[in-house]
Scaffold this motif. Structure first.
Motif, PDB file in Angstrom:
ATOM      1  N   UNK A 188       1.005  -1.030   0.040  1.00  6.70           N
ATOM      2  CA  UNK A 188      -0.034   0.120   0.153  1.00  6.70           C
ATOM      3  C   UNK A 188       1.058   1.171   0.107  1.00  6.70           C
ATOM      4  N   UNK A 189       0.688   2.142  -0.709  1.00 10.86           N
ATOM      5  CA  UNK A 189       1.201   3.462  -0.880  1.00 10.86           C
ATOM      6  C   UNK A 189       0.357   4.572  -0.175  1.00 10.86           C
ATOM      7  N   UNK A 190       1.077   4.972   0.857  1.00 10.94           N
ATOM      8  CA  UNK A 190       0.418   6.270   1.606  1.00 10.94           C
ATOM      9  C   UNK A 190       0.834   7.602   1.084  1.00 10.94           C
ATOM     10  N   UNK A 191      -0.029   8.561   0.801  1.00 12.13           N
ATOM     11  CA  UNK A 191       0.139  10.003   0.354  1.00 12.13           C
ATOM     12  C   UNK A 191      -0.194  10.692   1.718  1.00 12.13           C
ATOM     13  N   UNK A 192       0.753  11.442   2.085  1.00 11.27           N
ATOM     14  CA  UNK A 192       0.424  12.409   3.326  1.00 11.27           C
ATOM     15  C   UNK A 192      -0.090  13.765   3.165  1.00 11.27           C
ATOM     16  N   UNK A 193      -0.669  14.344   4.121  1.00 11.92           N
ATOM     17  CA  UNK A 193      -1.093  15.831   4.162  1.00 11.92           C
ATOM     18  C   UNK A 193       0.132  16.540   3.990  1.00 11.92           C
ATOM     19  N   UNK A 194       1.176  16.184   5.007  1.00 12.64           N
ATOM     20  CA  UNK A 194       2.685  16.591   5.344  1.00 12.64           C
ATOM     21  C   UNK A 194       3.496  15.770   5.159  1.00 12.64           C
ATOM     22  N   UNK A 195       4.398  16.048   4.119  1.00 11.17           N
ATOM     23  CA  UNK A 195       5.476  15.035   4.002  1.00 11.17           C
ATOM     24  C   UNK A 195       6.650  14.833   4.927  1.00 11.17           C
ATOM     25  N   UNK A 196       6.311  15.728   6.064  1.00 10.07           N
ATOM     26  CA  UNK A 196       7.443  15.724   7.183  1.00 10.07           C
ATOM     27  C   UNK A 196       7.104  14.730   8.208  1.00 10.07           C
ATOM     28  N   UNK A 197       5.874  14.275   8.110  1.00 11.79           N
ATOM     29  CA  UNK A 197       5.138  13.194   8.929  1.00 11.79           C
ATOM     30  C   UNK A 197       5.497  11.936   8.779  1.00 11.79           C
ATOM     31  N   UNK A 198       6.574  11.811   7.695  1.00 12.29           N
ATOM     32  CA  UNK A 198       6.805  10.382   7.247  1.00 12.29           C
ATOM     33  C   UNK A 198       7.029   9.449   8.131  1.00 12.29           C
ATOM     34  N   UNK A 199       8.308   9.725   9.193  1.00 11.05           N
ATOM     35  CA  UNK A 199       8.493   9.005  10.133  1.00 11.05           C
ATOM     36  C   UNK A 199       7.585   8.674  11.141  1.00 11.05           C
ATOM     37  N   UNK A 200       6.828   9.509  11.445  1.00 15.74           N
ATOM     38  CA  UNK A 200       5.959   9.248  12.472  1.00 15.74           C
ATOM     39  C   UNK A 200       4.796   8.392  11.854  1.00 15.74           C
ATOM     40  N   UNK A 478      15.436   0.212  15.238  1.00 11.53           N
ATOM     41  CA  UNK A 478      14.832   0.329  16.399  1.00 11.53           C
ATOM     42  C   UNK A 478      13.968   1.618  16.055  1.00 11.53           C
ATOM     43  N   UNK A 479      12.756   1.879  16.725  1.00 12.93           N
ATOM     44  CA  UNK A 479      11.872   3.070  16.366  1.00 12.93           C
ATOM     45  C   UNK A 479      11.045   2.804  15.365  1.00 12.93           C
ATOM     46  N   UNK A 480      11.330   1.678  14.502  1.00  9.14           N
ATOM     47  CA  UNK A 480      10.587   1.203  13.404  1.00  9.14           C
ATOM     48  C   UNK A 480      10.069   2.200  12.413  1.00  9.14           C
ATOM     49  N   UNK A 481      10.983   3.301  12.102  1.00  8.69           N
ATOM     50  CA  UNK A 481      10.809   4.129  11.160  1.00  8.69           C
ATOM     51  C   UNK A 481      11.261   3.917   9.694  1.00  8.69           C
ATOM     52  N   UNK A 482      11.722   2.803   9.527  1.00  9.33           N
ATOM     53  CA  UNK A 482      12.382   2.437   8.445  1.00  9.33           C
ATOM     54  C   UNK A 482      13.000   0.944   8.401  1.00  9.33           C
ATOM     55  N   UNK A 483      13.306   0.635   7.064  1.00  9.99           N
ATOM     56  CA  UNK A 483      14.141  -0.611   7.072  1.00  9.99           C
ATOM     57  C   UNK A 483      15.576  -0.541   6.380  1.00  9.99           C
ATOM     58  N   UNK A 484      16.404  -1.405   7.038  1.00  6.06           N
ATOM     59  CA  UNK A 484      17.780  -1.669   6.492  1.00  6.06           C
ATOM     60  C   UNK A 484      18.095  -2.889   5.881  1.00  6.06           C
ATOM     61  N   UNK A 485      19.269  -3.068   5.606  1.00  4.26           N
ATOM     62  CA  UNK A 485      19.584  -4.510   4.882  1.00  4.26           C
ATOM     63  C   UNK A 485      20.536  -5.204   5.926  1.00  4.26           C
ATOM     64  N   UNK A 486      19.961  -6.323   6.204  1.00  7.40           N
ATOM     65  CA  UNK A 486      20.651  -7.241   7.101  1.00  7.40           C
ATOM     66  C   UNK A 486      21.518  -8.145   6.307  1.00  7.40           C
TER      67      UNK A 486
END
Length: 760
Positions: A188-200, A478-486
């Motif tokens: 699913x793709x989410x279009x936000x009202x404010x791009x600054x809220x991405x991590x939140x 940690x914080x679950x704001x994005x993914x990394x490569x393990x």
């Protein structure tokens, strides 16, 4: 002429830098705007209620959720292969709508028959050399699929071995796949009202769906950074050198005016005596050098606008794109005006000194650079050092402030030349010794049909090939704001040769090394313990070292395949662990082996059942930097020659006032010529030594700074060879001595009666 040509080169450099910045950022921004792109893409397991994310307060619109299947696609007959994320959709989405660039969109009436249709993202289509009309065979789908369209998206593009390429099929085609549950999911793709809220928003999505249900997260920032890539780097290099060259040109112009003022004191006094005001004298000098600046800027702008699009490669593409942007109507004028204004401001001080010249000439001592010889000079003469060298050294640095200014002005272009050489040498290091910059393996291989033992034997059958098994999974930070490569590479018994630049290599069962991008993302340091989540299972690893990591912006944690399978100190469930079979093998070749030859040999030996790809080297995408470096060096040489002409003129004029004294002590015209030439050579030698030494420090700092900000990490800079630096110094001194020879000979043969007038 030198000043005009140098100013033209500076203008071309700054205009190209601006074009590259636009080229780097505008294509992605244009696609994002036209497609009404999504700021966050969430990839989940098949049974997850991803559609519930549409109810988040910060979400304005959604794309999907789409049912997805991961499949390996191959171009028929016998073409390139790639991993695809198939998205089932009956209609073209309105949010994050793929922009068709070739072919058409899916049609339920014509693309649901025996040969279903598929639309490919342009990044994966380029990687596979696929175009509308080609036939694809996909794992898990019996029927061949026909490519009906190619589309641009604002998502992160396909990267072999790292992220799959997006593709769209009809729901019926997706339902025909016999892929297992671990290959199915939702996106699913989410279009936000404010791009600054991405991590939140990512945090809220993970909280609502559960960390064990989310397999991957990507944001618009990551997609934009990936799209900009090395074009942004080219723009930075051009901008840096353009501004540096502009500073060097301003210093050269200021020095030229100051020297001209000192050379024409008597003429300026006569002008004031016949009625010229100080303001008129100042405007006279300003007008002269602003005319030079206008001529150079106009020439540079005309060449860039007229011939820029004809240059092959990305330079021509960047100029063509820039012309289509609205800011092109005013930016070239602003840049050109800025160059003229900067050079004009640099000339104001020197021209102001001309306005302060008194209307009555002031007599100067015949031996303007005379005075009692210092003890060092007398001792040098006593050691039978040639008088020309001794007097040349004394004449070069008798006026410390004036000599320091001349050295500084000459040192600036030499400093920038050294930085350009450092950039060139660093690129050569990436090409000739990739193992020292985090790229020990040249090839990656994988197969869906060969057994693990058979595959390993095939890969190691050739001489000079060492195979290291590996696997990659996406992990939530940690914080679950994005993914990394393990990533797991090598085994504890057969460790992978990582390039560790800080700390040490990972040896223990819970140890790992990380790229600079990951350390910055987690605000971690070498020695810390980090926790990440893979499919809901925690992995706790001890970071014992930092490696140069050019993949995924450095957001990579690397450990052994054994540790990855064990799941770190926390253990792992069957759902969170990678499969027992390695996902791929990295192939390290012996020095001098041709990756293309090895790849073809392995593909032939496997009868097409083995997929072998070359691991991307950043240097392959930065070939334009070499041409840029050559052009910048040429511009800097012009600036250096202009400043050298000023230094020679000043030296000849000063020594011309000393002719009476030099001849009185018995020097011949040839010795007087040698005095003038050696004085110029000594000034140039001091500038060359200072410029190259400081250039080495600045070059290493700038390159490592770029490496850190890009996520690769420091430690990639390579200094030019000492022989190259010595050659730069030798050429600079030789050119200075040669250029001053003829003016010095003319001055030495000047009649004494002519020289007497120079005392004023």
């Amino acid at each position: 002429m030198l000043l005009v040509l140098a100013t033209a080169g500076i203008t071309i450099t700054l205009l190209l830098a601006t074009a590259f910045f636009a080229y780097a950022t505008d294509p992605w921004q244009r696609v994002f705007t036209q497609s009404s792109g999504a700021h966050v893409w969430i990839h989940t397991r098949a049974g997850t209620d991803a559609g519930s994310l549409a109810g988040l307060d910060e979400v304005r619109a959604t794309a999907g959720p789409f049912r997805t299947v991961r499949a390996t696609a191959g171009l028929q007959p016998g073409g390139a292969r790639a991993t695809l994320e198939l998205r089932g959709t009956a209609q073209r989405p309105t949010t994050a709508a793929p922009q068709i660039v070739a072919g058409r969109w899916l049609d339920a009436d014509t693309d649901a028959g025996a040969t279903p249709g598929i639309v490919l993202d342009s990044s994966v289509a380029r990687a596979m050399w696929a175009k509308p009309g080609d036939s694809l065979v996909l794992s898990g789908i019996a029927a061949h699929l026909r490519v009906v369209g190619v589309a641009d998206t604002a998502e992160a593009g396909f990267r072999a071995g790292e992220s799959p390429g997006a593709a769209w099929v009809l729901p019926a085609t997706l339902a025909a796949s016999d892929a297992g549950g671990d290959q199915r999911g939702r996106t699913i793709g989410l279009q936000l009202t404010d791009p600054a809220d991405t991590d939140y928003v990512v945090q809220r999505a993970v909280t609502r769906l559960g960390a064990d249900q989310i397999t991957d997260v990507s944001t618009w920032r990551q997609a934009k950074a990936a799209a900009e890539g090395d074009n942004q780097l080219l723009g930075r290099l051009l901008g840096l050198f353009g501004l540096g060259a502009l500073l060097a040109a301003a210093l050269a112009v200021g020095g030229a005016i100051s020297t001209r003022v000192r050379a024409h004191l008597r003429d300026i006094s006569i002008l004031k005596a016949i009625g010229f005001t100080p303001g008129q004298v100042v405007r006279m000098f300003l007008t002269l050098h602003l005319g030079f600046a206008l001529g150079g800027v106009g020439l540079g702008a005309l060449l860039t606008e007229g011939l820029g699009t004809l240059v092959p490669g990305r330079i021509g593409d960047a100029m063509a794109l820039w012309r289509q942007l609205p800011e092109h109507a005013w930016l070239p004028w602003a840049i050109s005006g800025g160059v003229v204004a900067f050079i004009g401001s640099a000339t104001c001080l020197a021209a102001w000194r001309a306005g302060r010249v008194p209307p009555v000439p002031v007599a100067r001592a015949v031996t303007a650079t005379g005075g009692r010889a210092t003890g060092l000079t007398r001792r040098a003469l006593g050691l039978r050092i040639p008088p020309a060298l001794v007097l040349g050294w004394r004449g070069a640095f008798h006026h410390p402030l004036r000599a320091s200014a001349a050295v500084a002005r000459l040192a600036v272009p030499l400093l920038l030349i050294t930085i350009a050489l450092g950039t060139w040498t660093t690129l050569d290091r990436f090409t000739s010794h990739p193992e020292t910059v985090g790229l020990p393996a040249a090839l990656t291989a994988r197969s869906d049909t060969l057994g693990d033992r058979e595959l390993h034997q095939l890969l190691t059958s050739g001489p000079g090939v060492t195979a290291y098994p590996g696997a990659e999974v996406q992990a939530l930070v940690p914080g679950q704001t994005g993914t990394i490569t393990l990533r797991g590479l090598g085994t504890e018994k057969h460790p992978y040769p990582f390039t560790v630049v800080e700390g040490r290599a990972a040896h223990g069962p819970d140890e790992a090394i990380a790229g600079q991008g990951l350390l910055d993302l987690l605000d971690a340091r070498v020695g810390d313990w980090v926790r990440m989540t893979v499919a809901g299972d925690p992995h706790v690893l001890h970071l014992v070292g930092r490696t140069i990591e050019t993949a995924d912006g450095g957001r990579v944690v690397s450990t052994s395949l054994d540790t990855l399978r064990d799941g770190g100190t926390a253990g792992a469930t069957s759902a969170g662990s990678p499969p027992p079979r390695p996902d791929f093998y990295h192939l390290v070749l012996s020095h001098g082996a041709d990756p293309g030859v090895v790849r073809d040999a392995l593909t032939k030996a496997s009868a097409g059942r083995l997929e072998v790809r070359e691991i991307p080297n950043p240097a392959d995408q930065l070939t334009a930097v070499r041409a840029v470096a050559l052009g910048l060096i040429a511009v800097l040489i012009l600036i250096g020659l202009a400043e050298l002409a000023t230094t020679i003129g000043a030296g000849v004029r000063d020594r011309g006032r000393d002719l009476l004294a030099l001849r009185a002590v018995g020097l011949t015209p040839r010795q007087i010529t040698a005095v003038i030439v050696s004085a110029t050579a000594f000034v140039t030698l001091a500038a060359a030594l200072a410029g190259t030494a400081l250039g080495l420090l600045v070059s290493e700092w700038l390159i490592n700074l770029q490496g850190r900000t890009s996520g690769w990490g420091t430690g990639i800079a390579q200094d030019p060879a000492p022989a190259v630096l010595l050659l730069v110094v030798a050429v600079a001194v030789t050119v200075a001595a040669t250029a001053s020879l003829l003016p010095a000979a003319r001055a030495a043969r000047r009649r004494l009666a002519d020289s007497a007038g120079a005392v004023l």
